[in-house]
Design a protein around this motif. Sequence first.
Motif, PDB file in Angstrom:
ATOM      1  N   ARG A 258      56.989 -24.396 -57.796  1.00 21.26           N
ATOM      2  CA  ARG A 258      58.161 -25.015 -58.420  1.00 21.26           C
ATOM      3  C   ARG A 258      58.519 -24.281 -59.698  1.00 21.26           C
ATOM      4  O   ARG A 258      57.661 -23.667 -60.337  1.00 21.26           O
ATOM      5  CB  ARG A 258      57.930 -26.496 -58.694  1.00 21.26           C
ATOM      6  CG  ARG A 258      56.882 -26.809 -59.727  1.00 21.26           C
ATOM      7  CD  ARG A 258      56.767 -28.318 -59.930  1.00 21.26           C
ATOM      8  NE  ARG A 258      55.610 -28.649 -60.730  1.00 21.26           N
ATOM      9  CZ  ARG A 258      55.618 -28.672 -62.059  1.00 21.26           C
ATOM     10  NH1 ARG A 258      56.698 -28.368 -62.719  1.00 21.26           N
ATOM     11  NH2 ARG A 258      54.529 -28.981 -62.728  1.00 21.26           N
ATOM     12  N   LEU A 259      59.794 -24.346 -60.043  1.00 19.82           N
ATOM     13  CA  LEU A 259      60.306 -23.691 -61.233  1.00 19.82           C
ATOM     14  C   LEU A 259      59.825 -24.421 -62.474  1.00 19.82           C
ATOM     15  O   LEU A 259      59.946 -25.643 -62.577  1.00 19.82           O
ATOM     16  CB  LEU A 259      61.842 -23.683 -61.182  1.00 19.82           C
ATOM     17  CG  LEU A 259      62.568 -23.082 -62.373  1.00 19.82           C
ATOM     18  CD1 LEU A 259      62.319 -21.578 -62.449  1.00 19.82           C
ATOM     19  CD2 LEU A 259      64.043 -23.364 -62.283  1.00 19.82           C
ATOM     20  N   VAL A 260      59.258 -23.682 -63.437  1.00 22.97           N
ATOM     21  CA  VAL A 260      58.814 -24.267 -64.702  1.00 22.97           C
ATOM     22  C   VAL A 260      59.869 -24.055 -65.760  1.00 22.97           C
ATOM     23  O   VAL A 260      60.338 -25.005 -66.388  1.00 22.97           O
ATOM     24  CB  VAL A 260      57.460 -23.655 -65.158  1.00 22.97           C
ATOM     25  CG1 VAL A 260      57.048 -24.208 -66.497  1.00 22.97           C
ATOM     26  CG2 VAL A 260      56.386 -23.909 -64.125  1.00 22.97           C
ATOM     27  N   GLU A 261      60.265 -22.777 -65.952  1.00 19.02           N
ATOM     28  CA  GLU A 261      61.278 -22.491 -66.961  1.00 19.02           C
ATOM     29  C   GLU A 261      61.973 -21.172 -66.651  1.00 19.02           C
ATOM     30  O   GLU A 261      61.430 -20.324 -65.950  1.00 19.02           O
ATOM     31  CB  GLU A 261      60.674 -22.434 -68.361  1.00 19.02           C
ATOM     32  CG  GLU A 261      59.704 -21.290 -68.571  1.00 19.02           C
ATOM     33  CD  GLU A 261      59.271 -21.125 -70.006  1.00 19.02           C
ATOM     34  OE1 GLU A 261      60.089 -21.388 -70.903  1.00 19.02           O
ATOM     35  OE2 GLU A 261      58.125 -20.739 -70.216  1.00 19.02           O
ATOM     36  N   ILE A 262      63.173 -21.043 -67.191  1.00 17.37           N
ATOM     37  CA  ILE A 262      63.905 -19.781 -67.097  1.00 17.37           C
ATOM     38  C   ILE A 262      63.647 -19.030 -68.395  1.00 17.37           C
ATOM     39  O   ILE A 262      64.009 -19.489 -69.471  1.00 17.37           O
ATOM     40  CB  ILE A 262      65.406 -20.039 -66.884  1.00 17.37           C
ATOM     41  CG1 ILE A 262      65.626 -20.770 -65.556  1.00 17.37           C
ATOM     42  CG2 ILE A 262      66.176 -18.724 -66.903  1.00 17.37           C
ATOM     43  CD1 ILE A 262      67.025 -21.254 -65.337  1.00 17.37           C
ATOM     44  N   ILE A 263      62.978 -17.890 -68.287  1.00 14.30           N
ATOM     45  CA  ILE A 263      62.591 -17.117 -69.473  1.00 14.30           C
ATOM     46  C   ILE A 263      63.764 -16.303 -69.982  1.00 14.30           C
ATOM     47  O   ILE A 263      64.020 -16.252 -71.185  1.00 14.30           O
ATOM     48  CB  ILE A 263      61.378 -16.215 -69.140  1.00 14.30           C
ATOM     49  CG1 ILE A 263      60.183 -17.087 -68.780  1.00 14.30           C
ATOM     50  CG2 ILE A 263      61.062 -15.294 -70.306  1.00 14.30           C
ATOM     51  CD1 ILE A 263      59.022 -16.334 -68.208  1.00 14.30           C
ATOM     52  N   GLU A 264      64.479 -15.642 -69.066  1.00 17.24           N
ATOM     53  CA  GLU A 264      65.587 -14.770 -69.472  1.00 17.24           C
ATOM     54  C   GLU A 264      66.686 -14.857 -68.437  1.00 17.24           C
ATOM     55  O   GLU A 264      66.437 -14.717 -67.236  1.00 17.24           O
ATOM     56  CB  GLU A 264      65.089 -13.334 -69.599  1.00 17.24           C
ATOM     57  CG  GLU A 264      66.116 -12.341 -70.069  1.00 17.24           C
ATOM     58  CD  GLU A 264      65.588 -10.915 -70.032  1.00 17.24           C
ATOM     59  OE1 GLU A 264      66.368 -10.012 -69.707  1.00 17.24           O
ATOM     60  OE2 GLU A 264      64.380 -10.721 -70.324  1.00 17.24           O
ATOM     61  N   ARG A 265      67.917 -15.106 -68.896  1.00 13.16           N
ATOM     62  CA  ARG A 265      69.068 -15.171 -67.998  1.00 13.16           C
ATOM     63  C   ARG A 265      69.526 -13.761 -67.627  1.00 13.16           C
ATOM     64  O   ARG A 265      69.387 -12.823 -68.432  1.00 13.16           O
ATOM     65  CB  ARG A 265      70.227 -15.893 -68.678  1.00 13.16           C
ATOM     66  CG  ARG A 265      69.991 -17.378 -68.864  1.00 13.16           C
ATOM     67  CD  ARG A 265      70.332 -18.112 -67.613  1.00 13.16           C
ATOM     68  NE  ARG A 265      70.187 -19.560 -67.799  1.00 13.16           N
ATOM     69  CZ  ARG A 265      70.230 -20.393 -66.788  1.00 13.16           C
ATOM     70  NH1 ARG A 265      70.403 -19.958 -65.560  1.00 13.16           N
ATOM     71  NH2 ARG A 265      70.102 -21.685 -67.004  1.00 13.16           N
ATOM     72  N   ALA A 266      70.102 -13.627 -66.422  1.00 11.20           N
ATOM     73  CA  ALA A 266      70.625 -12.326 -65.999  1.00 11.20           C
ATOM     74  C   ALA A 266      71.860 -11.985 -66.813  1.00 11.20           C
ATOM     75  O   ALA A 266      72.622 -12.861 -67.224  1.00 11.20           O
ATOM     76  CB  ALA A 266      70.978 -12.378 -64.517  1.00 11.20           C
ATOM     77  N   LYS A 267      72.043 -10.696 -67.090  1.00 14.62           N
ATOM     78  CA  LYS A 267      73.186 -10.268 -67.888  1.00 14.62           C
ATOM     79  C   LYS A 267      74.402 -10.058 -67.033  1.00 14.62           C
ATOM     80  O   LYS A 267      74.354  -9.668 -65.928  1.00 14.62           O
ATOM     81  CB  LYS A 267      72.825  -8.990 -68.648  1.00 14.62           C
ATOM     82  CG  LYS A 267      71.764  -9.275 -69.687  1.00 14.62           C
ATOM     83  CD  LYS A 267      71.387  -8.000 -70.447  1.00 14.62           C
ATOM     84  CE  LYS A 267      70.445  -8.313 -71.575  1.00 14.62           C
ATOM     85  NZ  LYS A 267      69.148  -8.758 -71.119  1.00 14.62           N
TER      86      LYS A 267
ATOM     87  N   GLY B  67      68.714 -12.692 -60.488  1.00 16.74           N
ATOM     88  CA  GLY B  67      68.491 -11.791 -61.609  1.00 16.74           C
ATOM     89  C   GLY B  67      67.786 -12.429 -62.784  1.00 16.74           C
ATOM     90  O   GLY B  67      67.327 -11.729 -63.685  1.00 16.74           O
ATOM     91  N   ASP B  68      67.673 -13.757 -62.807  1.00 16.43           N
ATOM     92  CA  ASP B  68      66.980 -14.438 -63.900  1.00 16.43           C
ATOM     93  C   ASP B  68      65.477 -14.173 -63.814  1.00 16.43           C
ATOM     94  O   ASP B  68      64.917 -14.096 -62.720  1.00 16.43           O
ATOM     95  CB  ASP B  68      67.207 -15.950 -63.837  1.00 16.43           C
ATOM     96  CG  ASP B  68      68.630 -16.359 -64.143  1.00 16.43           C
ATOM     97  OD1 ASP B  68      69.414 -15.492 -64.549  1.00 16.43           O
ATOM     98  OD2 ASP B  68      68.946 -17.555 -63.980  1.00 16.43           O
ATOM     99  N   VAL B  69      64.832 -14.062 -64.969  1.00  6.80           N
ATOM    100  CA  VAL B  69      63.375 -13.978 -65.025  1.00  6.80           C
ATOM    101  C   VAL B  69      62.867 -15.402 -65.238  1.00  6.80           C
ATOM    102  O   VAL B  69      63.263 -16.072 -66.190  1.00  6.80           O
ATOM    103  CB  VAL B  69      62.902 -13.046 -66.163  1.00  6.80           C
ATOM    104  CG1 VAL B  69      61.388 -13.040 -66.250  1.00  6.80           C
ATOM    105  CG2 VAL B  69      63.424 -11.639 -65.937  1.00  6.80           C
TER     106      VAL B  69
ATOM    107  N   GLY C 110      58.375 -13.951 -62.451  1.00  2.00           N
ATOM    108  CA  GLY C 110      59.065 -13.016 -61.576  1.00  2.00           C
ATOM    109  C   GLY C 110      60.569 -13.125 -61.701  1.00  2.00           C
ATOM    110  O   GLY C 110      61.093 -13.888 -62.511  1.00  2.00           O
ATOM    111  N   ARG C 111      61.249 -12.354 -60.857  1.00  2.00           N
ATOM    112  CA  ARG C 111      62.714 -12.296 -60.884  1.00  2.00           C
ATOM    113  C   ARG C 111      63.278 -13.007 -59.663  1.00  2.00           C
ATOM    114  O   ARG C 111      62.777 -12.840 -58.552  1.00  2.00           O
ATOM    115  CB  ARG C 111      63.146 -10.830 -60.885  1.00  2.00           C
ATOM    116  CG  ARG C 111      64.616 -10.602 -61.122  1.00  2.00           C
ATOM    117  CD  ARG C 111      64.919  -9.165 -61.434  1.00  2.00           C
ATOM    118  NE  ARG C 111      64.201  -8.656 -62.612  1.00  2.00           N
ATOM    119  CZ  ARG C 111      64.605  -8.844 -63.869  1.00  2.00           C
ATOM    120  NH1 ARG C 111      65.696  -9.525 -64.112  1.00  2.00           N
ATOM    121  NH2 ARG C 111      63.914  -8.346 -64.871  1.00  2.00           N
ATOM    122  N   VAL C 112      64.328 -13.806 -59.871  1.00  2.00           N
ATOM    123  CA  VAL C 112      64.974 -14.527 -58.776  1.00  2.00           C
ATOM    124  C   VAL C 112      65.776 -13.523 -57.948  1.00  2.00           C
ATOM    125  O   VAL C 112      66.622 -12.807 -58.473  1.00  2.00           O
ATOM    126  CB  VAL C 112      65.900 -15.641 -59.316  1.00  2.00           C
ATOM    127  CG1 VAL C 112      66.610 -16.345 -58.171  1.00  2.00           C
ATOM    128  CG2 VAL C 112      65.115 -16.641 -60.151  1.00  2.00           C
TER     129      VAL C 112
END
Length: 87
Positions: A78-87, A60-62, A14-16
């Motif tokens: 809990r957070l596992v990984e950040i897939i995509e950083r927000a632009k 905005g991070d996925v 999901g998105r933060v």
Amino acid sequence: MAQTERVQRRQRTGRVVSNRMDKSITVAVDRKVKHAIYGKYITKTTKYMAHDEENEANEGDVVQIMSTRPLSKRKSWRLVEIIERAK
């Protein structure tokens, strides 16, 4: 003594939407649900509170989160990984 295998934990992507708390983030997970009568697909959103130990996720991070034991009243992910950083 028999070794019991750990249960497969649930994972969501999901998105933060909020990171204002210390070591916590709010993650919005979208899913498409077909309407029972009209057949149109509706986007339903569920918000999860997740533990972010290093405060590394930003709005905005996925991200990918995983279920865990209850860490507080509303936080059991809990957070596992950040897939995509927000632009």
